[in-house]
Design an enzyme around this catalytic site. Sequence first.
Site, PDB file in Angstrom:
ATOM      1  N   LYS A 189       0.842  -1.196   0.000  1.00 55.19           N
ATOM      2  CA  LYS A 189       0.000   0.000   0.000  1.00 55.19           C
ATOM      3  C   LYS A 189       0.875   1.243   0.000  1.00 55.19           C
ATOM      4  CE  LYS A 189      -1.835   2.709   3.035  1.00 55.19           C
ATOM      5  NZ  LYS A 189      -1.888   3.982   2.262  1.00 55.19           N
ATOM      6  N   GLU A 192      -1.513   7.581  -0.144  1.00 55.45           N
ATOM      7  CA  GLU A 192      -2.543   8.117  -1.036  1.00 55.45           C
ATOM      8  C   GLU A 192      -2.085   9.396  -1.734  1.00 55.45           C
ATOM      9  OE1 GLU A 192      -3.744   9.433   3.211  1.00 55.45           O
ATOM     10  OE2 GLU A 192      -2.677   7.782   2.221  1.00 55.45           O
ATOM     11  N   GLY A 242       7.578   5.461   7.853  1.00 56.53           N
ATOM     12  CA  GLY A 242       6.729   6.630   8.057  1.00 56.53           C
ATOM     13  C   GLY A 242       6.976   7.241   9.421  1.00 56.53           C
ATOM     14  N   GLY A 247       3.981   4.280  13.301  1.00 55.68           N
ATOM     15  CA  GLY A 247       4.713   3.051  13.574  1.00 55.68           C
ATOM     16  C   GLY A 247       4.296   2.415  14.882  1.00 55.68           C
ATOM     17  N   GLU A 264      10.853   1.651   9.930  1.00 49.21           N
ATOM     18  CA  GLU A 264      11.839   2.711   9.687  1.00 49.21           C
ATOM     19  C   GLU A 264      11.093   4.018   9.872  1.00 49.21           C
ATOM     20  OE1 GLU A 264      13.496   5.715   8.547  1.00 49.21           O
ATOM     21  OE2 GLU A 264      13.116   5.045   6.502  1.00 49.21           O
ATOM     22  N   CYS A 298      13.394  11.435   6.468  1.00 49.37           N
ATOM     23  CA  CYS A 298      13.688  10.903   7.802  1.00 49.37           C
ATOM     24  C   CYS A 298      15.143  11.100   8.157  1.00 49.37           C
ATOM     25  CB  CYS A 298      13.303   9.426   7.873  1.00 49.37           C
ATOM     26  SG  CYS A 298      14.171   8.389   6.683  1.00 49.37           S
ATOM     27  N   GLU A 398      10.567  16.143  14.958  1.00 49.32           N
ATOM     28  CA  GLU A 398      10.837  16.049  13.522  1.00 49.32           C
ATOM     29  C   GLU A 398       9.953  17.053  12.791  1.00 49.32           C
ATOM     30  OE1 GLU A 398      11.690  12.415  10.474  1.00 49.32           O
ATOM     31  OE2 GLU A 398       9.798  12.333  11.564  1.00 49.32           O
TER      32      GLU A 398
END
Length: 507
Positions: A189, A192, A242, A247, A264, A298, A398
């Site tokens: 997946k 989107e 992501g 996660g 990750e 990331c 982040e």
Amino acid sequence: MTQITLIAATGASLPEPRQNRHLIGGTWTGSDNLLDRVSPSHGVVVSRSAVGTAADAEAAIAAARAAFDDGRWSGLSAKARAAVLHRVADLIEANVERFALIETLESGKPITQSRGEIAGAADLWRYAAGLGRDITGDSHNTLGPDMLATVIKEPIGVVSIITPWNFPFWILSQKLPFALAAGCTCVVKPSEFTPSTTAMLGELLVEAGLPAGVVNIVLGTGTPVGSLMSSHPAVDMVTFTGSTAVGKLISRTASDTLKKVALELGGKNPQVIFPDADLEAAADAVVFGVYFNVGQCCNSGSRIIVHEDIAEAFVARVVDLSRQVAFGDPLSPDTQVGAIVTPEHNVRIHGYVQAAVAAGARVALGGAALPVPGLGAQFYQPTVICDVTPDMAIARDEVFGPVLSVLTFRTLDQALSLVNDASYGLSAGVWSENVHTCLAFARGAQAGTIWTNTWMDGFPEVPFGGMKQSGQGREIGRQGLEEFLEIKSLVLRIGRTRAPWVKTRPA
């Protein structure tokens, strides 16, 4: 916005919106319920994709389960599987321009970067193909004259692969070919926001001769598609790239079936600059590290920790170089930094900057949205924030944008304390001509990758992943293949040497 390098709209003609459907059991399918993706750089619809339902996800998982259980892929020789992966790599290289254009339009990244990622991904497929032919176990021939044991490795089974929007094709290629080389079947997946290159890869897989059902692609959103891919009992493993928040959610969802989870996740990656470093090279690497992919990375080097003796001059050099980085139309070959993925994310980035200023930080450059002539305002200025303290959100969270936080240090121990005073541990960098300083830093920094006098160099052979809340497991390298393998111990007795356990008694 004074003296920032801008690339205005090129006026390039744009293609008609691409139509994307699911690939399930070798068949392209999807309802008329479509999700439009509006280009963050050009403000027009660039793709329309089928919206996956729970039934679509169930069908894809069932197809992958059947394809694994009947051995149509795992039962092939490693040589046969590798041949398919090599054909996919050849097809990727033959379609770089086509893939790069749609990835640029959907993501907002510069066309030159998209080309590099697509072309470079072919090498990941070839490397995985080679690794798959060298899966080995162990033997134990020292257990006694009548015993022999072997440790063999088998594909883990059905793998759910959930990928992000910032590097949609590259990150998929860090996962999928390694899973396939191990003999697994997959359900994929994409985000989107950037579904097209994943759907286009599905076309290449079919063309390369991958058996039906081995890779299934379901488009749509995290709910219901992603959540079902994470929780379904027929899925043996989930690999996700992501945000840390998502996660954690996937880990909780997957825990009910105790399936393997590889993650990750995010990073707040520091570069530490010592006075004896090559300061010109370090400044250039800092600028690259924070603005590459608009900071939506990331591995973004979003905070620097600079020795007090050189901080003022070094930051001035970083600001000067930042002004020379070309922001603007991603379709121009001269553009180095493109658009922010959504208007909402642009607002989020700016919120971090405003909060830092309110807490006492100083904006040395940028600090606002960046209107690009002919394209609109879904861009953000190159931004450098000074007088940052470790307790500020901009130093710890982040931000995922072109925003650099500057902190200072006096000693190596202070630098390591700042480096490790974060919930993340993805990567870190050190700049010094003293090998002892570099080695001490590398040993002390809590991060999955340490760069010394460079930033963000990567190779298919070198594993990638994080410590702490930056994730678990590793991608690429031999370790990246091992993630998709299960270990089985086989113990053999030679001859009829087993002593009976039951003591027989006279009648």
